[in-house]
Write an enzyme that holds these catalytic residues in place. Structure first.
Site, PDB file in Angstrom:
ATOM      1  N   HIS A   1      -5.256  -1.324  -4.703  1.00  0.00           N
ATOM      2  CA  HIS A   1      -5.741  -0.252  -3.843  1.00  0.00           C
ATOM      3  C   HIS A   1      -6.643   0.645  -4.659  1.00  0.00           C
ATOM      4  O   HIS A   1      -6.265   1.113  -5.724  1.00  0.00           O
ATOM      5  CB  HIS A   1      -4.567   0.487  -3.217  1.00  0.00           C
ATOM      6  CG  HIS A   1      -3.789  -0.403  -2.299  1.00  0.00           C
ATOM      7  ND1 HIS A   1      -2.702  -1.131  -2.729  1.00  0.00           N
ATOM      8  CD2 HIS A   1      -4.002  -0.761  -1.011  1.00  0.00           C
ATOM      9  CE1 HIS A   1      -2.268  -1.883  -1.731  1.00  0.00           C
ATOM     10  NE2 HIS A   1      -3.024  -1.690  -0.676  1.00  0.00           N
TER      11      HIS A   1
ATOM     12  N   CYS B   1       0.792  -1.231   0.000  1.00  0.00           N
ATOM     13  CA  CYS B   1       0.000   0.000   0.000  1.00  0.00           C
ATOM     14  C   CYS B   1       0.829   1.289   0.000  1.00  0.00           C
ATOM     15  O   CYS B   1       0.503   2.195  -0.762  1.00  0.00           O
ATOM     16  CB  CYS B   1      -1.081   0.013   1.081  1.00  0.00           C
ATOM     17  SG  CYS B   1      -0.697  -0.794   2.611  1.00  0.00           S
TER      18      CYS B   1
ATOM     19  N   HIS C   1      -8.277  -1.567   0.398  1.00  0.00           N
ATOM     20  CA  HIS C   1      -7.221  -2.552   0.139  1.00  0.00           C
ATOM     21  C   HIS C   1      -7.963  -3.861  -0.112  1.00  0.00           C
ATOM     22  O   HIS C   1      -8.809  -4.233   0.687  1.00  0.00           O
ATOM     23  CB  HIS C   1      -6.325  -2.771   1.364  1.00  0.00           C
ATOM     24  CG  HIS C   1      -5.798  -1.526   2.007  1.00  0.00           C
ATOM     25  ND1 HIS C   1      -4.450  -1.302   2.169  1.00  0.00           N
ATOM     26  CD2 HIS C   1      -6.416  -0.454   2.568  1.00  0.00           C
ATOM     27  CE1 HIS C   1      -4.261  -0.154   2.804  1.00  0.00           C
ATOM     28  NE2 HIS C   1      -5.445   0.383   3.054  1.00  0.00           N
TER      29      HIS C   1
ATOM     30  N   GLN D   1       0.905 -10.862  -2.991  1.00  0.00           N
ATOM     31  CA  GLN D   1      -0.502 -10.525  -2.781  1.00  0.00           C
ATOM     32  C   GLN D   1      -1.103 -10.164  -4.133  1.00  0.00           C
ATOM     33  O   GLN D   1      -0.472  -9.434  -4.896  1.00  0.00           O
ATOM     34  CB  GLN D   1      -0.631  -9.328  -1.847  1.00  0.00           C
ATOM     35  CG  GLN D   1      -0.151  -9.620  -0.436  1.00  0.00           C
ATOM     36  CD  GLN D   1      -0.266  -8.399   0.452  1.00  0.00           C
ATOM     37  OE1 GLN D   1       0.129  -7.301   0.051  1.00  0.00           O
ATOM     38  NE2 GLN D   1      -0.791  -8.580   1.649  1.00  0.00           N
TER      39      GLN D   1
ATOM     40  N   ARG E   1       7.431 -10.795   5.218  1.00  0.00           N
ATOM     41  CA  ARG E   1       7.085 -10.594   6.628  1.00  0.00           C
ATOM     42  C   ARG E   1       7.832 -11.633   7.440  1.00  0.00           C
ATOM     43  O   ARG E   1       7.837 -12.810   7.075  1.00  0.00           O
ATOM     44  CB  ARG E   1       5.578 -10.756   6.836  1.00  0.00           C
ATOM     45  CG  ARG E   1       4.798  -9.729   6.039  1.00  0.00           C
ATOM     46  CD  ARG E   1       3.307  -9.883   6.200  1.00  0.00           C
ATOM     47  NE  ARG E   1       2.640  -8.896   5.362  1.00  0.00           N
ATOM     48  CZ  ARG E   1       1.330  -8.769   5.262  1.00  0.00           C
ATOM     49  NH1 ARG E   1       0.537  -9.558   5.968  1.00  0.00           N
ATOM     50  NH2 ARG E   1       0.807  -7.858   4.485  1.00  0.00           N
TER      51      ARG E   1
ATOM     52  N   LYS F   1     -12.443  -4.846   8.011  1.00  0.00           N
ATOM     53  CA  LYS F   1     -12.309  -5.634   6.786  1.00  0.00           C
ATOM     54  C   LYS F   1     -13.316  -6.763   6.702  1.00  0.00           C
ATOM     55  O   LYS F   1     -13.874  -7.202   7.707  1.00  0.00           O
ATOM     56  CB  LYS F   1     -10.895  -6.193   6.678  1.00  0.00           C
ATOM     57  CG  LYS F   1     -10.461  -7.000   7.895  1.00  0.00           C
ATOM     58  CD  LYS F   1      -9.038  -7.518   7.707  1.00  0.00           C
ATOM     59  CE  LYS F   1      -8.620  -8.415   8.847  1.00  0.00           C
ATOM     60  NZ  LYS F   1      -7.472  -9.255   8.526  1.00  0.00           N
TER      61      LYS F   1
ATOM     62  N   ASP G   1      -2.822  -7.924  -5.060  1.00  0.00           N
ATOM     63  CA  ASP G   1      -3.188  -6.710  -4.345  1.00  0.00           C
ATOM     64  C   ASP G   1      -3.770  -5.648  -5.274  1.00  0.00           C
ATOM     65  O   ASP G   1      -3.477  -5.631  -6.458  1.00  0.00           O
ATOM     66  CB  ASP G   1      -1.915  -6.146  -3.684  1.00  0.00           C
ATOM     67  CG  ASP G   1      -2.208  -5.447  -2.376  1.00  0.00           C
ATOM     68  OD1 ASP G   1      -3.395  -5.293  -2.035  1.00  0.00           O
ATOM     69  OD2 ASP G   1      -1.247  -5.067  -1.689  1.00  0.00           O
TER      70      ASP G   1
END
Length: 666
Positions: free
Chosen positions: A398, A347, A527, A394, A376, A481, A396
RNA sequence: GCCGACGUAGCUCAACGGUAGAGCACAGCUUUCGUAAAGCUGAGGUUGUGAGUUCGAUUCUCACCGUCGGCCCCA
């Protein structure tokens, strides 16, 4: 005085004062009394031996057929295990809690002990033997009620400090308590709410399964207790079936299948939790990602790409640092600079892409998507195959939008996530709405924003008609979420798709767009990741399909199996034709017999095999065999190609097996 | 990270205080075969790593690494 009992069938009956449900069961039939487990009085579970007070009541006698009975059985099993452990390890054993589990895929109950010596699974045999002895004795379980003060005194005398702590908590609890109940079976007494089986003899089918450490009260600052998991059923056949089910499920384990099928590998030399995608696994990923990219284009997403590291300060602004420092790989030092971080999230980078241009309300919503790999530092004990790793991608994106657009955008994310799950036939999922924990300080931003975001999410899931549970404390630190949670082969839950509403990072980064009123406004961010992560998603997918992927994802779609080397040329030619048509095909030209080749391709879970011998070469056909359905007969290669292409394009809803089935039905 | 178990050939597993064996896979040869395993031969191991005990350790002890099951955590 007397009591009036109304039964589930609507009939009522009068009984003398202080009659127990055991006696009532006996009055109905000796058979019922024999199988009775416990009772439900006015909606509350009670022991069969509890005397019923004067007045009107509803009563239901629980027998092994009632689902609640399993809980009672397993709860008593936990107590019997505790007694067995006491018998074997003496009075220094400290007891904590021992609940029944009825929703868990594997386990039926556990008990947490503080033990004077270490116990291993090798000791299960003798603990089980001791439990059998206790069960055989058919010792009655007797409920004892004490005042909190008496209870505390007794537990203090017995040196049961955990129980003392629990009693103190009961006393301090808001409602307060008048009595604390204990259960006695022979010379063993344990504090417990109950209810329990009338006697230990009803425990006939049980097994201890696992031994594990567990923190007292789930807090890692506390002492680690010894937890023993087991399960229990009313009869031995059910237990045996359950154990078979577990053994069967474990064969689907993605870590085993991933190795067998050559999908991915983990290497000590590369490092723990850093999966390596082998060629066949890579195909699955690329197909899945390619399909998803197509879906994103249709929905107005723009693809972006960002680097794997970023300045430490970027993550101070986002709030990830130092809050999540424990979950980060150590900072990469950079001379004078503060250093760089391996990105734990995409992000902040995507936010910088948003910021890199001036934004007008006319271009919202801006939807920036990236299959972004993040790192991570998960704790070593948390690592697990592909489902919990340290380096992962991810799917991902946004979305930066205006308040008016927000709920429609959330709804679109929900729709996409459901499309992904539906397309793959993952229908056993639950939806969790993660809210902030009002008592925690780990959340960033203003309370009003949180209220808004939580309301946006509720509005959408209600409109869409999703069944969901709300779980405080499950929110991200920047926003609430919607999570799609799925079980793995042994029942553990994993979060896959997620949609997060975020009013806070736009504020922290000072994001703006110029509105129609010619003044700056703050966008809201979503997200979202419909797969969650391809790594975890494919891990679950391997288990879902037990390694037998649908044709569109199968690493090898067709195996060409020449019957002998005499037909090698014909087989090579058919292989070439398939390849030219974009089919993933493998030619098995080994000098094996056809049975062996079929076996190998079947074990590799290749969807279609073409058996090519002299007959097919002469007739210019291919003999089609399906990995599970067997021989489909001969067909022209062009027809075969058009059929499997249809199966690939429709993601399996139209497949050759159906066509063959229809022909047979006719 | 914590508690417990485990770590032997590419894989699945066996054995042992006197430096390891099987099946599958792999390689070579023979067989050219019709819908889930042909035969023979061969190669393959510092028994996770490091230290200690011992005349001798793969076996016993310890530490570390990794894996598994839980716990805690999960942006």
């Amino acid at each position: 005085m007397s009591i009036t009992i109304q039964f589930p069938d609507g009939n009522s009956q009068q009984y003398d004062s202080q009659t127990t449900s055991a006696q009532i069961a006996e009055s109905i039939s000796g058979g019922l009394a024999r199988v009775a487990v416990a009772a439900v009085l006015n909606g509350c579970q009670i022991d069969l031996s509890t005397p019923i007070e004067d007045g009107e009541h509803t009563l239901r006698i629980l027998t092994p057929r009632d689902p609640e009975s399993l809980e009672v059985l397993r709860h008593t099993a936990a107590h019997i295990m505790a007694q067995a452990v006491r018998n074997l390890y003496g009075d220094k054993v400290q007891y904590t809690i021992g609940p029944a589990l009825t929703d868990d895929f594997q386990y039926g109950f556990y008990y947490d002990f503080d033990l004077p010596e270490s116990v291993s699974a090798d000791d299960f045999g003798k603990i089980e033997a001791e439990m059998k002895k206790i069960a055989k004795s058919k010792t009655p379980l007797e409920r004892i009620e004490l005042t909190p003060a008496e209870a505390k005194q007794q537990m203090t005398e017995l040196g049961q400090s955990y129980k003392v702590e629990m009693i103190d908590d009961l006393i301090a609890s808001e409602e307060g308590v008048e009595t604390v109940s204990f259960y006695r079976q022979g010379d063993f007494v344990d504090m417990c709410r109950g209810p329990h089986l009338p006697n230990t003899g009803k425990l006939k089918a049980f097994k201890l399964l696992t031994l594990a450490g567990a923190y007292w009260r789930g807090d890692e600052k506390n002492k680690t207790l010894t937890r023993i998991y087991g399960t229990a059923f009313f009869d031995k056949k059910e237990l045996a079936e359950h154990l078979d089910r577990i053994a069967e499920a474990k064969k689907r384990d993605h870590r085993i299948l991933g190795k067998q099928l050559g999908l991915f590998a983990l290497s000590d030399d590369v490092g723990p939790g850093l999966p390596l995608w082998m060629p066949k696994g890579t195909i699955i990923r690329m197909e899945l990602e390619g399909w998803l990219r197509g879906q994103l284009l249709k929905r107005g997403y723009q693809a972006v790409m960002t680097p794997h590291i970023g300045k430490l300060d970027l993550y101070r602004t986002s709030g990830h640092y130092p809050y999540y420092e424990h979950g980060l790989f150590p900072t990469l030092p950079m001379g004078e600079d503060e250093g760089y971080l391996l990105k734990p999230m995409n992000c902040p980078h995507h936010i910088q892409i948003y910021k890199a241009a001036q934004r007008s309300y006319r271009e919202l919503p801006v939807r920036l998507s990236e299959f972004g790999t993040v790192y991570r530092f998960e704790k070593s004990g948390d690592l697990n195959g592909l489902t919990r790793v340290r380096g992962f991608t991810q799917d991902d994106a946004h979305i930066f939008c205006s308040p008016e657009q927000l709920e429609a955008e959330i709804a679109s994310c929900v729709e996409l996530t459901k499309l992904v799950l539906d397309t793959l036939g993952l229908d056993q999922y639950r939806v969790r709405i993660g809210l902030r924990d009002p008592d925690s300080s780990k959340y960033t931003g203003k309370s009003e924003n949180w209220d808004l975001a939580e309301q946006n999410i509720r509005n959408v899931v209600r409109d869409v008609g999703l069944e969901y549970t709300e779980e405080p404390g499950e929110a991200a630190f920047y926003g609430p979420k919607i999570d799609f949670v799925i079980n793995d082969c042994i029942g553990r839950e994993w979060q896959l798709g997620t949609i997060q509403v975020d009013y806070n990072l736009p504020e922290r980064f000072g994001l703006e767009y110029i509105g129609s009123d010619n003044t700056p406004h703050r966008p809201i961010m979503i997200h979202r990741a419909p797969l969650g992560s391809p790594e975890r998603f494919i891990g679950i997918l391997i288990e879902h399909f037990a390694g037998a992927f649908p044709l569109w994802l199968a690493p090898v779609q067709v195996a060409v199996l020449p019957v002998s080397e005499k037909c090698a040329d014909y087989a090579a030619e058919q292989t070439r034709i398939l390849k030219n048509n974009g089919i993933r095909v493998e030619l098995d030209d080994s000098p094996e017999k056809i049975g062996a080749k079929i076996r190998r391709a079947t074990l590799d879970k290749v969807p279609y095999m073409l058996i090519l011998g002299q007959k097919e070469a002469d007739a210019n056909t291919v003999a089609v065999r399906h990995r599970t359905e067997g021989d489909f007969g001969e067909v022209d290669i062009t027809e075969f190609i058009s059929e499997i292409n249809a199966e690939i394009e429709t993601k399996g809803s139209q497949c050759v097996a159906n066509r063959v089935q229809e022909q047979e039905d006719r």
